[in-house]
Design a protein around this motif. Sequence first.
Motif, PDB file in Angstrom:
ATOM      1  N   GLY A  84      -2.761  -5.378   2.716  1.00 47.92           N
ATOM      2  CA  GLY A  84      -2.056  -5.703   3.954  1.00 47.92           C
ATOM      3  C   GLY A  84      -2.202  -7.140   4.412  1.00 47.92           C
ATOM      4  O   GLY A  84      -1.667  -7.510   5.471  1.00 47.92           O
ATOM      5  N   GLU A  85      -2.913  -7.974   3.650  1.00 45.33           N
ATOM      6  CA  GLU A  85      -3.110  -9.373   4.032  1.00 45.33           C
ATOM      7  C   GLU A  85      -2.546 -10.287   2.950  1.00 45.33           C
ATOM      8  O   GLU A  85      -2.584  -9.963   1.761  1.00 45.33           O
ATOM      9  N   TRP A  86      -2.060 -11.447   3.366  1.00 49.67           N
ATOM     10  CA  TRP A  86      -1.476 -12.398   2.412  1.00 49.67           C
ATOM     11  C   TRP A  86      -2.559 -13.169   1.685  1.00 49.67           C
ATOM     12  O   TRP A  86      -3.516 -13.653   2.289  1.00 49.67           O
ATOM     13  N   THR A  87      -2.410 -13.242   0.373  1.00 49.44           N
ATOM     14  CA  THR A  87      -3.232 -14.132  -0.447  1.00 49.44           C
ATOM     15  C   THR A  87      -2.275 -15.088  -1.156  1.00 49.44           C
ATOM     16  O   THR A  87      -1.057 -14.995  -0.992  1.00 49.44           O
ATOM     17  N   TYR A  88      -2.814 -16.004  -1.947  1.00 50.07           N
ATOM     18  CA  TYR A  88      -1.987 -17.080  -2.487  1.00 50.07           C
ATOM     19  C   TYR A  88      -2.185 -17.208  -3.996  1.00 50.07           C
ATOM     20  O   TYR A  88      -3.305 -17.388  -4.466  1.00 50.07           O
ATOM     21  N   LEU A  89      -1.084 -17.081  -4.709  1.00 53.33           N
ATOM     22  CA  LEU A  89      -1.116 -17.229  -6.161  1.00 53.33           C
ATOM     23  C   LEU A  89      -0.720 -18.659  -6.511  1.00 53.33           C
ATOM     24  O   LEU A  89       0.443 -19.037  -6.406  1.00 53.33           O
TER      25      LEU A  89
END
Length: 226
Positions: A84-89
């Motif tokens: 439910g949380e944004w991470t960064y690729l």
Amino acid sequence: MISFKGTQFPKDVILFAVFFYVRYTVSYRDLEEILAERGVQVDHATLNRWVTKYSPLIACNARRRKAALDRSWRMDETYIKVKGEWTYLYRAVDKFGKTLDFMLSKRRNKAAATKFFARALEVNGLPRKIVIDKSGANTAGITAINRMLKRFGCPIAIEMVRIKYLNNIVEQDHRTIKKRIRPMLGFKSFVSASATLEGIEVANMIRKGQLTPGLCPFVQFAALAA
């Protein structure tokens, strides 16, 4: 060589399952059914463990064994939701769209960008230039890398180009990754997300012909475990 010691299934079955999951739009339950139709009874939770365990190991080998790439890089990051949380690729390709490196990060800041650039340089060598968008974090990351290089006696700094339209090639490449993860029900942990994405990136590299063009894609994938 990746060890499969202690596993209850043959190496080829495990590799086939991992490759099929990261390459094609299937869920773990779909894959469980596909394997059952071929006489292999394996639980979807076990399939998840296989992907989480073996994808990063195979990706590490793929990063080091891929063909030489151009020294003009394109770098960008895309959003991935985990619990439910944004991470960064973070992702980088060369000017021809060939994959250089990739890294999932919980943060989008100078430290994360610097870590990604250092990781990419370790495997791919020194680029002539890196094209980015106008992200302050990525700008700070390249600046930090150039300072490190100067301290180590490198006489030429990496050229930094901040022109968004030149980065279209990496932004378009994000779509292949997003297309694969869209049907998934969502990542439940950062470790699982990172492992799965690394496997998807390897399958994408094979599709681009970065490993052993002409061979069956699965054969190329399996060779990375040798």
